[in-house]
Each structure stands twice: as C-alpha cells, then as structure tokens.
Design an enzyme around this catalytic site. Structure first.
Site, PDB file in Angstrom:
ATOM      1  N   GLU A  96      58.064  37.870  46.981  1.00  0.00           N
ATOM      2  CA  GLU A  96      56.767  37.860  47.667  1.00  0.00           C
ATOM      3  C   GLU A  96      56.226  36.447  47.859  1.00  0.00           C
ATOM      4  O   GLU A  96      55.034  36.260  48.125  1.00  0.00           O
ATOM      5  CB  GLU A  96      55.748  38.693  46.880  1.00  0.00           C
ATOM      6  CG  GLU A  96      56.081  40.164  46.773  1.00  0.00           C
ATOM      7  CD  GLU A  96      55.965  40.919  48.093  1.00  0.00           C
ATOM      8  OE1 GLU A  96      55.836  40.263  49.151  1.00  0.00           O
ATOM      9  OE2 GLU A  96      56.008  42.149  48.057  1.00  0.00           O
ATOM     10  N   HIS A 114      49.306  39.296  42.261  1.00  0.00           N
ATOM     11  CA  HIS A 114      49.692  40.454  43.067  1.00  0.00           C
ATOM     12  C   HIS A 114      50.158  41.554  42.125  1.00  0.00           C
ATOM     13  O   HIS A 114      50.999  41.314  41.252  1.00  0.00           O
ATOM     14  CB  HIS A 114      50.802  40.084  44.044  1.00  0.00           C
ATOM     15  CG  HIS A 114      51.515  41.260  44.652  1.00  0.00           C
ATOM     16  ND1 HIS A 114      50.845  42.293  45.275  1.00  0.00           N
ATOM     17  CD2 HIS A 114      52.836  41.570  44.721  1.00  0.00           C
ATOM     18  CE1 HIS A 114      51.717  43.179  45.710  1.00  0.00           C
ATOM     19  NE2 HIS A 114      52.938  42.767  45.367  1.00  0.00           N
ATOM     20  N   HIS A 116      50.842  46.132  41.552  1.00  0.00           N
ATOM     21  CA  HIS A 116      51.043  47.462  42.120  1.00  0.00           C
ATOM     22  C   HIS A 116      50.150  48.458  41.394  1.00  0.00           C
ATOM     23  O   HIS A 116      50.564  49.571  41.090  1.00  0.00           O
ATOM     24  CB  HIS A 116      52.510  47.877  41.988  1.00  0.00           C
ATOM     25  CG  HIS A 116      53.446  47.061  42.833  1.00  0.00           C
ATOM     26  ND1 HIS A 116      54.813  47.253  42.822  1.00  0.00           N
ATOM     27  CD2 HIS A 116      53.223  46.057  43.718  1.00  0.00           C
ATOM     28  CE1 HIS A 116      55.386  46.407  43.661  1.00  0.00           C
ATOM     29  NE2 HIS A 116      54.439  45.662  44.212  1.00  0.00           N
ATOM     30  N   TYR A 135      28.640  47.220  43.378  1.00  0.00           N
ATOM     31  CA  TYR A 135      28.210  45.888  43.810  1.00  0.00           C
ATOM     32  C   TYR A 135      29.214  44.782  43.501  1.00  0.00           C
ATOM     33  O   TYR A 135      29.138  43.683  44.056  1.00  0.00           O
ATOM     34  CB  TYR A 135      26.855  45.542  43.212  1.00  0.00           C
ATOM     35  CG  TYR A 135      26.816  45.348  41.722  1.00  0.00           C
ATOM     36  CD1 TYR A 135      27.253  44.158  41.137  1.00  0.00           C
ATOM     37  CD2 TYR A 135      26.308  46.338  40.885  1.00  0.00           C
ATOM     38  CE1 TYR A 135      27.209  43.975  39.770  1.00  0.00           C
ATOM     39  CE2 TYR A 135      26.257  46.155  39.516  1.00  0.00           C
ATOM     40  CZ  TYR A 135      26.709  44.979  38.962  1.00  0.00           C
ATOM     41  OH  TYR A 135      26.665  44.804  37.602  1.00  0.00           O
ATOM     42  N   HIS A 176      51.265  49.711  48.944  1.00  0.00           N
ATOM     43  CA  HIS A 176      51.937  48.626  48.236  1.00  0.00           C
ATOM     44  C   HIS A 176      51.177  48.192  46.984  1.00  0.00           C
ATOM     45  O   HIS A 176      51.709  48.287  45.883  1.00  0.00           O
ATOM     46  CB  HIS A 176      52.114  47.450  49.213  1.00  0.00           C
ATOM     47  CG  HIS A 176      52.935  46.329  48.679  1.00  0.00           C
ATOM     48  ND1 HIS A 176      53.617  45.450  49.499  1.00  0.00           N
ATOM     49  CD2 HIS A 176      53.182  45.895  47.414  1.00  0.00           C
ATOM     50  CE1 HIS A 176      54.262  44.562  48.762  1.00  0.00           C
ATOM     51  NE2 HIS A 176      53.999  44.803  47.497  1.00  0.00           N
ATOM     52  N   TYR A 231      26.383  33.952  38.134  1.00  0.00           N
ATOM     53  CA  TYR A 231      26.570  34.760  36.930  1.00  0.00           C
ATOM     54  C   TYR A 231      27.335  33.983  35.846  1.00  0.00           C
ATOM     55  O   TYR A 231      28.249  33.199  36.157  1.00  0.00           O
ATOM     56  CB  TYR A 231      27.330  36.037  37.273  1.00  0.00           C
ATOM     57  CG  TYR A 231      27.623  36.931  36.085  1.00  0.00           C
ATOM     58  CD1 TYR A 231      26.625  37.729  35.536  1.00  0.00           C
ATOM     59  CD2 TYR A 231      28.887  36.940  35.513  1.00  0.00           C
ATOM     60  CE1 TYR A 231      26.896  38.552  34.453  1.00  0.00           C
ATOM     61  CE2 TYR A 231      29.169  37.754  34.428  1.00  0.00           C
ATOM     62  CZ  TYR A 231      28.171  38.555  33.899  1.00  0.00           C
ATOM     63  OH  TYR A 231      28.438  39.352  32.831  1.00  0.00           O
TER      64      TYR A 231
END
Length: 235
Positions: A96, A114, A116, A135, A176, A231
């Site tokens: 990837e 990334h 799954h 939110y 994916h 925050y």
C-alpha cells in the site's frame, strides 16, 4: 585510485539493517513497530493486514510487506524516499506504499495509519459517507467520506483516497478499511481508533428497530471541530 562515488541513498539501502540508520530514524522505527503491534492488539487489523508509516525529513519509514508485526526487529527498518525508491533496509515495503506516499506528497502529514477495522469496513460497504453521528467527526475535518473501491496497492486507489481526504485527515476505503494521518504516530493512531468507534456507534444506533439515529448538522460539527483544536494540555 579515487574511490568510486555512490549515491548515499544507494549505500544506505545496500547496507540494510541498522547500518546507515540515523538515531532519529531508529527511534521512529521503534515507535512505528509499537504502533503497528497496537493495531493488532486493539483488533483493528488481523495478521499482517493494514500498515503504518512515519516521515522523517524526506525519508518514509514503513512497515514491510507480509511480515507479522511481532517479528519486526530494529534490524528490519524499512525506508523509502518520497518517490518510492528504497533507501533503508532489504525487506519489501508494504504493497500500500502508493497511498502513503500520496498523502505525504499532498499534505503536511508526518504519520499515516491504515487498518482493516471491522466496523469501519462494514460502514464503507453501506454508505458513501459516515453519517455525522458524533462530534468527534469534527476533529477529522468533517463528515468522513468513503473512497470508491479500487484494487489494493494501485495508483487508482491512492487517487480515490486523496479525493476523499480533501480537507479531511481520515477517510474510509470502500470494502477495504480506513486510512488516517496526523502530525505524529500517536495522533494518526488515535484518529483511526476514533473513526472505527464512530462507525461502531452508528451501526449500533441504526440497528435499533423503529428508531432513526439523530445526526449532527454541518454547523454543529464545525463548532465542535473549532473547540477540539484547543483540546488538551497546552505545551
């Protein structure tokens, strides 16, 4: 006889392992491996699915293809330049890699995660955009889009992803998984975990018979996003 000149990138790639690896890269590799292992521990990936990367200057350290994360060691450091040429290590980088490089070339990202993740992947098969159920979507730039399906590891998938990421730091990949980025590995990972949690929340709420989940407005998400920028603790 003068020593033959060699491109430093070629030297580093040929040396492999930790030889030729700067201290900053070695430290970043350790954090990358810890993050990759956490995706498994937290149930966001199974086996060697998913991948993680971090950018150090113009070098991208990335998890190698098909190697279980619990077997990765300091000598397995794997790195490429922004064109995808391998400059560190001998293990083949993740398949990837096009998605990771596309993000680094197009944004100010310093880390990419990334996965799954089950709930997020399920949502990616149902809707073109995760409904604004919470939110925390504001922390990702707004409603999370779903990038149209394309075969993994292709430039087409990377292009679909970039379009879905416009003004966002996260998106879903149809049938994916997820991809998120941030200023640090911790931030990128947190965004992934929050995204899967929101997907789980939406799937749970919509499963209640005869009731429809309340969704936030664009204005409410924008306001939350502004508040979330301040925050946490100040340095």
């Amino acid at each position: 006889m003068a020593e033959e000149h060699r491109d430093p990138r070629e030297v580093r790639a040929a040396e492999g392992g930790t030889r030729g690896v700067r201290a900053e890269e070695a430290d970043a590799w350790g954090e990358l491996v810890d993050t990759a292992r956490r995706t498994v521990t937290d149930g966001l990936v199974v086996g060697t699915s998913g991948n993680v990367s971090v950018r150090i200057g113009d070098t991208v350290l990335v998890t190698p293809s098909g190697v279980p994360y619990d077997r990765l060691a300091p000598d397995d450091v794997t790195g490429v330049d922004l064109e995808g040429r391998q400059i560190l290590g001998t293990l083949v980088p993740t398949s990837e890699l096009p998605m990771h490089l596309a993000i680094y070339r197009s944004t100010d990202a310093r880390a990419v995660v990334h996965t799954h993740a089950v709930h997020a992947t399920a949502v990616s098969t149902l809707v073109p955009e995760l409904p604004p159920i919470h939110y925390m979507a504001g922390a990702l730039g707004g409603p999370v889009r779903v990038a149209p399906y394309a075969t993994y590891g292709t430039d087409e998938l990377a292009e679909n992803m970039l379009q879905a990421l416009a003004d966002r730091s996260a998106c879903l990949l149809q049938n994916h998984g997820t991809i998120t980025y941030g200023n640090t590995l911790a931030q990128a990972y947190d965004r992934t975990a929050q995204l899967d949690w929101m997907c789980h929340l939406w799937l749970t709420a919509r499963a209640v018979p005869d009731l429809t989940p309340n969704l936030l407005t664009e204005e409410q998400l924008a306001e939350a996003g502004e508040r979330l920028r301040g925050y946490g603790q100040r340095a």
